[in-house]
Design a protein around this motif. Structure first.
Motif, mmCIF file in Angstrom:
data_model
loop_
_atom_site.group_PDB
_atom_site.id
_atom_site.type_symbol
_atom_site.label_atom_id
_atom_site.label_comp_id
_atom_site.label_asym_id
_atom_site.label_seq_id
_atom_site.Cartn_x
_atom_site.Cartn_y
_atom_site.Cartn_z
ATOM 1 N N ASP A 146 0.807 -1.274 0.053
ATOM 2 C CA ASP A 146 -0.062 -0.034 -0.047
ATOM 3 C C ASP A 146 0.827 1.360 -0.057
ATOM 4 N N TRP A 147 2.025 1.065 0.858
ATOM 5 C CA TRP A 147 2.991 2.383 0.918
ATOM 6 C C TRP A 147 3.455 2.632 -0.608
ATOM 7 N N TYR A 148 3.619 1.650 -1.146
ATOM 8 C CA TYR A 148 4.576 1.779 -2.441
ATOM 9 C C TYR A 148 3.426 2.079 -3.559
ATOM 10 N N ALA A 149 2.154 1.808 -3.290
ATOM 11 C CA ALA A 149 1.328 2.013 -4.214
ATOM 12 C C ALA A 149 0.923 3.523 -4.359
ATOM 13 N N LYS A 150 1.091 4.054 -2.969
ATOM 14 C CA LYS A 150 0.748 5.539 -2.684
ATOM 15 C C LYS A 150 1.843 6.367 -3.476
ATOM 16 N N ILE A 151 3.130 5.871 -3.118
ATOM 17 C CA ILE A 151 4.371 6.670 -3.664
ATOM 18 C C ILE A 151 4.310 6.698 -5.261
ATOM 19 N N LYS A 152 3.968 5.332 -5.606
ATOM 20 C CA LYS A 152 4.321 5.042 -7.203
ATOM 21 C C LYS A 152 3.211 5.915 -8.067
ATOM 22 N N SER A 153 2.054 6.326 -7.238
ATOM 23 C CA SER A 153 0.989 7.076 -8.101
ATOM 24 C C SER A 153 1.181 8.658 -8.025
ATOM 25 N N ARG A 154 2.422 9.052 -7.173
ATOM 26 C CA ARG A 154 2.576 10.721 -7.118
ATOM 27 C C ARG A 154 3.115 10.933 -8.498
ATOM 28 N N PRO A 155 2.852 12.391 -8.670
ATOM 29 C CA PRO A 155 3.278 12.830 -10.119
ATOM 30 C C PRO A 155 4.870 12.756 -10.116
ATOM 31 N N ALA A 156 5.389 12.963 -8.816
ATOM 32 C CA ALA A 156 7.004 13.051 -8.940
ATOM 33 C C ALA A 156 7.524 11.675 -9.327
ATOM 34 N N PHE A 157 6.632 10.375 -9.523
ATOM 35 C CA PHE A 157 7.329 9.006 -9.847
ATOM 36 C C PHE A 157 7.145 8.943 -11.170
ATOM 37 N N ARG A 158 6.541 9.706 -12.135
ATOM 38 C CA ARG A 158 6.145 9.374 -13.432
ATOM 39 C C ARG A 158 7.373 9.185 -14.313
ATOM 40 N N SER A 159 8.588 10.058 -13.919
ATOM 41 C CA SER A 159 9.547 9.778 -14.850
ATOM 42 C C SER A 159 10.289 8.421 -14.567
ATOM 43 N N LEU A 160 10.093 8.120 -13.426
ATOM 44 C CA LEU A 160 10.798 6.760 -13.233
ATOM 45 C C LEU A 160 10.024 5.557 -13.761
ATOM 46 N N LEU A 161 8.753 5.752 -13.883
ATOM 47 C CA LEU A 161 8.069 4.455 -14.520
ATOM 48 C C LEU A 161 8.159 4.587 -15.983
ATOM 49 N N ALA A 162 8.724 5.853 -16.580
ATOM 50 C CA ALA A 162 8.956 5.782 -18.114
ATOM 51 C C ALA A 162 10.301 5.176 -18.312
ATOM 52 N N ASP A 163 11.277 4.973 -17.466
ATOM 53 C CA ASP A 163 12.567 4.677 -17.611
ATOM 54 C C ASP A 163 12.497 3.257 -18.534
ATOM 55 N N GLN A 164 13.538 3.283 -19.300
ATOM 56 C CA GLN A 164 13.791 2.027 -20.189
ATOM 57 C C GLN A 164 15.479 1.804 -20.185
ATOM 58 N N VAL A 165 15.845 0.412 -19.965
ATOM 59 C CA VAL A 165 17.187 0.188 -19.978
ATOM 60 C C VAL A 165 17.341 -1.002 -20.861
ATOM 61 N N SER A 166 18.331 -0.317 -22.127
ATOM 62 C CA SER A 166 18.397 -1.233 -23.210
ATOM 63 C C SER A 166 18.797 -2.627 -22.837
ATOM 64 N N GLY A 167 18.120 -3.642 -23.404
ATOM 65 C CA GLY A 167 18.545 -5.033 -23.041
ATOM 66 C C GLY A 167 17.897 -5.428 -21.966
ATOM 67 N N PHE A 168 17.000 -4.539 -21.312
ATOM 68 C CA PHE A 168 16.512 -5.046 -19.972
ATOM 69 C C PHE A 168 14.904 -4.466 -20.114
ATOM 70 N N PRO A 169 13.934 -5.305 -20.812
ATOM 71 C CA PRO A 169 12.549 -4.805 -21.066
ATOM 72 C C PRO A 169 12.003 -4.610 -19.432
ATOM 73 N N GLN A 170 11.004 -3.206 -19.470
ATOM 74 C CA GLN A 170 10.362 -3.410 -18.345
ATOM 75 C C GLN A 170 9.313 -4.646 -18.198
ATOM 76 N N PRO A 171 9.144 -5.142 -16.697
ATOM 77 C CA PRO A 171 8.067 -6.239 -16.505
ATOM 78 C C PRO A 171 7.012 -5.504 -16.762
ATOM 79 N N SER A 172 5.917 -6.132 -16.910
ATOM 80 C CA SER A 172 4.326 -5.581 -17.284
ATOM 81 C C SER A 172 3.760 -4.907 -16.053
ATOM 82 N N HIS A 173 4.150 -5.354 -14.938
ATOM 83 C CA HIS A 173 3.472 -4.710 -13.474
ATOM 84 C C HIS A 173 4.317 -3.347 -13.208
ATOM 85 N N TYR A 174 5.644 -3.107 -13.584
ATOM 86 C CA TYR A 174 6.288 -2.062 -13.191
ATOM 87 C C TYR A 174 5.646 -0.755 -13.364
ATOM 88 N N ALA A 175 5.168 -0.340 -14.422
ATOM 89 C CA ALA A 175 4.452 0.773 -14.482
ATOM 90 C C ALA A 175 2.987 0.871 -14.159
#
Length: 225
Positions: free
Chosen positions: A192-221
Protein backbone atom coordinates in the motif's frame (compact mmCIF):
# COMPACT_ATOMS: atom_id res chain seq x y z
CA UNK A 1 9.99 24.37 -20.00
CA UNK A 2 13.35 22.93 -18.94
CA UNK A 3 15.75 25.32 -17.33
CA UNK A 4 18.79 24.98 -19.57
CA UNK A 5 21.08 25.54 -16.59
CA UNK A 6 19.78 22.51 -14.65
CA UNK A 7 21.15 19.11 -15.63
CA UNK A 8 21.18 15.84 -13.73
CA UNK A 9 23.80 13.31 -14.81
CA UNK A 10 22.23 10.02 -13.80
CA UNK A 11 21.73 6.38 -14.65
CA UNK A 12 18.11 5.11 -14.81
CA UNK A 13 18.66 2.13 -12.50
CA UNK A 14 20.83 3.98 -9.98
CA UNK A 15 18.79 4.24 -6.76
CA UNK A 16 20.90 7.25 -5.72
CA UNK A 17 19.97 9.03 -8.96
CA UNK A 18 16.33 8.11 -8.43
CA UNK A 19 16.27 9.55 -4.91
CA UNK A 20 17.44 12.91 -6.32
CA UNK A 21 15.02 12.71 -9.27
CA UNK A 22 12.12 12.16 -6.84
CA UNK A 23 13.19 15.12 -4.70
CA UNK A 24 13.54 17.40 -7.72
CA UNK A 25 10.18 16.32 -9.14
CA UNK A 26 8.37 16.65 -5.81
CA UNK A 27 9.72 20.20 -5.53
CA UNK A 28 8.82 20.84 -9.20
CA UNK A 29 12.39 21.74 -10.13
CA UNK A 30 12.77 20.85 -13.80
CA UNK A 31 16.05 19.36 -14.95
CA UNK A 32 17.38 17.87 -18.12
CA UNK A 33 18.30 14.22 -17.52
CA UNK A 34 21.63 13.18 -19.02
CA UNK A 35 22.28 9.44 -18.93
CA UNK A 36 25.81 8.74 -17.70
CA UNK A 37 27.44 5.32 -17.97
CA UNK A 38 29.57 6.25 -14.98
CA UNK A 39 31.48 2.95 -14.88
CA UNK A 40 33.17 3.92 -18.17
CA UNK A 41 35.00 6.62 -16.19
CA UNK A 42 34.70 9.26 -18.90
CA UNK A 43 37.28 12.04 -18.24
CA UNK A 44 34.64 14.80 -18.64
CA UNK A 45 32.42 13.10 -16.10
CA UNK A 46 35.32 12.56 -13.68
CA UNK A 47 35.99 16.29 -13.80
CA UNK A 48 32.41 16.89 -12.67
CA UNK A 49 32.69 14.33 -9.88
CA UNK A 50 36.11 12.88 -9.06
CA UNK A 51 34.30 10.15 -7.06
CA UNK A 52 33.08 8.84 -10.43
CA UNK A 53 29.54 8.23 -9.18
CA UNK A 54 26.06 9.35 -10.21
CA UNK A 55 24.08 11.46 -9.64
CA UNK A 56 25.75 14.78 -10.35
CA UNK A 57 23.57 17.89 -10.45
CA UNK A 58 24.57 20.92 -12.47
CA UNK A 59 22.53 23.88 -11.27
CA UNK A 60 22.97 27.64 -11.64
CA UNK A 61 26.51 27.20 -12.94
CA UNK A 62 27.60 25.01 -10.02
CA UNK A 63 28.18 21.26 -9.74
CA UNK A 64 26.85 19.14 -6.88
CA UNK A 65 27.66 15.50 -6.09
CA UNK A 66 26.54 12.88 -3.52
CA UNK A 67 22.83 12.09 -3.53
CA UNK A 68 22.11 12.80 0.14
CA UNK A 69 24.09 16.06 0.14
CA UNK A 70 22.20 17.10 -3.03
CA UNK A 71 18.82 16.30 -1.45
CA UNK A 72 19.66 18.28 1.68
CA UNK A 73 20.87 21.20 -0.45
CA UNK A 74 17.60 21.16 -2.43
CA UNK A 75 15.72 21.17 0.87
CA UNK A 76 17.59 24.30 1.97
CA UNK A 77 17.18 26.29 -1.25
CA UNK A 78 13.66 25.04 -1.98
CA UNK A 79 12.01 24.21 1.37
CA UNK A 80 8.51 23.64 -0.03
CA UNK A 81 7.16 20.99 -0.12
CA UNK A 82 9.26 19.88 2.85
CA UNK A 83 10.98 16.49 2.68
CA UNK A 84 12.75 16.97 6.01
CA UNK A 85 10.58 17.71 9.07
CA UNK A 86 11.14 20.77 11.28
CA UNK A 87 11.82 19.08 14.63
CA UNK A 88 15.37 17.85 15.28
CA UNK A 89 14.28 14.41 16.50
CA UNK A 90 12.12 13.81 13.43
CA UNK A 91 14.87 15.07 11.11
CA UNK A 92 17.21 12.60 12.77
CA UNK A 93 14.79 9.73 12.08
CA UNK A 94 14.54 10.68 8.39
CA UNK A 95 18.33 10.85 8.09
CA UNK A 96 18.74 7.54 9.94
CA UNK A 97 16.42 5.80 7.49
CA UNK A 98 17.97 7.42 4.40
CA UNK A 99 21.32 6.06 5.60
CA UNK A 100 19.69 2.67 6.36
CA UNK A 101 18.55 2.28 2.74
CA UNK A 102 21.55 3.86 1.06
CA UNK A 103 24.10 1.93 3.16
CA UNK A 104 22.64 -1.24 4.70
CA UNK A 105 19.87 -2.01 2.19
CA UNK A 106 22.16 -1.12 -0.71
CA UNK A 107 24.96 -3.38 0.55
CA UNK A 108 22.72 -6.31 1.48
CA UNK A 109 20.09 -6.18 -1.26
CA UNK A 110 20.48 -3.72 -4.16
CA UNK A 111 24.14 -4.37 -4.88
CA UNK A 112 23.55 -8.13 -4.66
CA UNK A 113 20.42 -8.36 -6.83
CA UNK A 114 20.66 -5.42 -9.23
CA UNK A 115 24.44 -5.61 -9.18
CA UNK A 116 24.46 -9.24 -10.33
CA UNK A 117 21.39 -9.24 -12.59
CA UNK A 118 21.88 -5.92 -14.38
CA UNK A 119 25.20 -4.20 -13.80
CA UNK A 120 27.37 -7.24 -14.48
CA UNK A 121 25.83 -7.48 -17.94
CA UNK A 122 26.00 -3.71 -18.55
CA UNK A 123 29.62 -3.48 -17.41
CA UNK A 124 30.65 -6.74 -19.06
CA UNK A 125 32.08 -8.25 -15.88
CA UNK A 126 30.94 -11.84 -16.37
CA UNK A 127 28.02 -13.95 -15.23
CA UNK A 128 25.83 -13.34 -12.15
CA UNK A 129 27.17 -14.81 -8.91
CA UNK A 130 24.33 -17.04 -7.68
CA UNK A 131 25.58 -16.82 -4.09
CA UNK A 132 25.10 -13.04 -4.13
CA UNK A 133 21.66 -13.36 -5.72
CA UNK A 134 20.60 -15.87 -3.03
CA UNK A 135 21.92 -13.63 -0.25
CA UNK A 136 20.11 -10.59 -1.70
CA UNK A 137 16.83 -12.52 -2.08
CA UNK A 138 17.06 -13.62 1.53
CA UNK A 139 18.00 -10.18 2.90
CA UNK A 140 15.18 -8.31 1.13
CA UNK A 141 12.63 -10.29 3.18
CA UNK A 142 14.12 -8.98 6.42
CA UNK A 143 14.09 -5.40 5.08
CA UNK A 144 10.48 -5.64 3.86
CA UNK A 145 9.49 -6.94 7.31
CA UNK A 146 11.32 -4.03 8.95
CA UNK A 147 9.45 -1.58 6.70
CA UNK A 148 6.15 -3.28 7.57
CA UNK A 149 6.98 -2.90 11.27
CA UNK A 150 7.67 0.84 10.80
CA UNK A 151 4.54 1.37 8.69
CA UNK A 152 2.35 -0.39 11.27
CA UNK A 153 3.06 2.54 13.60
CA UNK A 154 3.30 5.44 11.14
CA UNK A 155 1.65 6.73 7.99
CA UNK A 156 5.01 7.00 6.21
CA UNK A 157 8.38 5.40 6.99
CA UNK A 158 9.79 8.13 9.24
CA UNK A 159 6.57 9.57 10.65
CA UNK A 160 3.22 11.00 9.62
CA UNK A 161 4.51 12.94 6.63
CA UNK A 162 6.14 11.85 3.41
CA UNK A 163 9.88 12.47 3.65
CA UNK A 164 13.24 11.82 2.05
CA UNK A 165 13.23 8.46 3.88
CA UNK A 166 10.31 7.30 1.72
CA UNK A 167 12.06 8.46 -1.44
CA UNK A 168 15.29 6.68 -0.47
CA UNK A 169 13.41 3.42 0.12
CA UNK A 170 11.27 3.80 -3.01
CA UNK A 171 14.35 4.57 -5.10
CA UNK A 172 15.93 1.22 -4.17
CA UNK A 173 12.71 -0.79 -4.35
CA UNK A 174 11.69 0.66 -7.72
CA UNK A 175 15.06 -0.34 -9.20
CA UNK A 176 14.58 -3.87 -7.86
CA UNK A 177 10.98 -3.90 -9.09
CA UNK A 178 12.31 -3.17 -12.59
CA UNK A 179 13.90 -6.63 -12.48
CA UNK A 180 10.91 -8.19 -10.62
CA UNK A 181 12.87 -8.76 -7.42
CA UNK A 182 10.31 -7.53 -4.89
CA UNK A 183 7.67 -9.85 -3.43
CA UNK A 184 4.89 -7.29 -2.98
CA UNK A 185 2.63 -9.96 -1.48
CA UNK A 186 4.86 -10.32 1.57
CA UNK A 187 3.28 -7.33 3.29
CA UNK A 188 0.01 -5.56 2.52
CA UNK A 189 1.13 -2.41 4.37
CA UNK A 190 4.38 -2.14 2.35
CA UNK A 191 2.50 -2.76 -0.89
CA UNK A 192 0.00 0.00 0.00
CA UNK A 193 2.85 2.36 0.87
CA UNK A 194 4.55 1.70 -2.49
CA UNK A 195 1.26 2.11 -4.39
CA UNK A 196 0.80 5.52 -2.73
CA UNK A 197 4.31 6.64 -3.71
CA UNK A 198 4.15 5.12 -7.18
CA UNK A 199 1.00 7.11 -8.00
CA UNK A 200 2.56 10.50 -7.12
CA UNK A 201 3.30 12.80 -10.08
CA UNK A 202 6.97 12.87 -8.93
CA UNK A 203 7.22 9.16 -9.76
CA UNK A 204 6.14 9.45 -13.41
CA UNK A 205 9.57 9.81 -14.99
CA UNK A 206 10.83 6.72 -13.10
CA UNK A 207 7.97 4.64 -14.46
CA UNK A 208 8.93 5.68 -17.99
CA UNK A 209 12.55 4.51 -17.64
CA UNK A 210 13.82 2.00 -20.17
CA UNK A 211 17.19 0.27 -19.98
CA UNK A 212 18.28 -1.33 -23.23
CA UNK A 213 18.66 -5.08 -22.96
CA UNK A 214 16.32 -5.11 -19.94
CA UNK A 215 12.65 -4.77 -20.92
CA UNK A 216 10.28 -3.40 -18.27
CA UNK A 217 8.20 -6.11 -16.58
CA UNK A 218 4.47 -5.62 -17.24
CA UNK A 219 3.60 -4.71 -13.64
CA UNK A 220 6.41 -2.16 -13.22
CA UNK A 221 4.54 0.94 -14.45
CA UNK A 222 1.07 -0.35 -13.49
CA UNK A 223 -0.25 1.81 -10.64
CA UNK A 224 -2.49 -1.03 -9.41
CA UNK A 225 0.29 -3.63 -9.72
Amino acid sequence: MHNATHKLYHFPLSPFSRKVRLSLAEKRIEVELVEERYWEQDPDFLRRNPAGKVPVLRMDGRTFADSTAICEYLEEIHPEPALLPKAAEQRYEVRRLVAWFDDKFNAEVTSKLLGERVFRKLMGTGYPDSGNVKAGSKAIKYHLDYMAWLLDQRRWLAGNDLSLADFAAAAHLSCLDYVSDVDWNRSEVVKDWYAKIKSRPAFRSLLADQVSGFPQPSHYADLDF
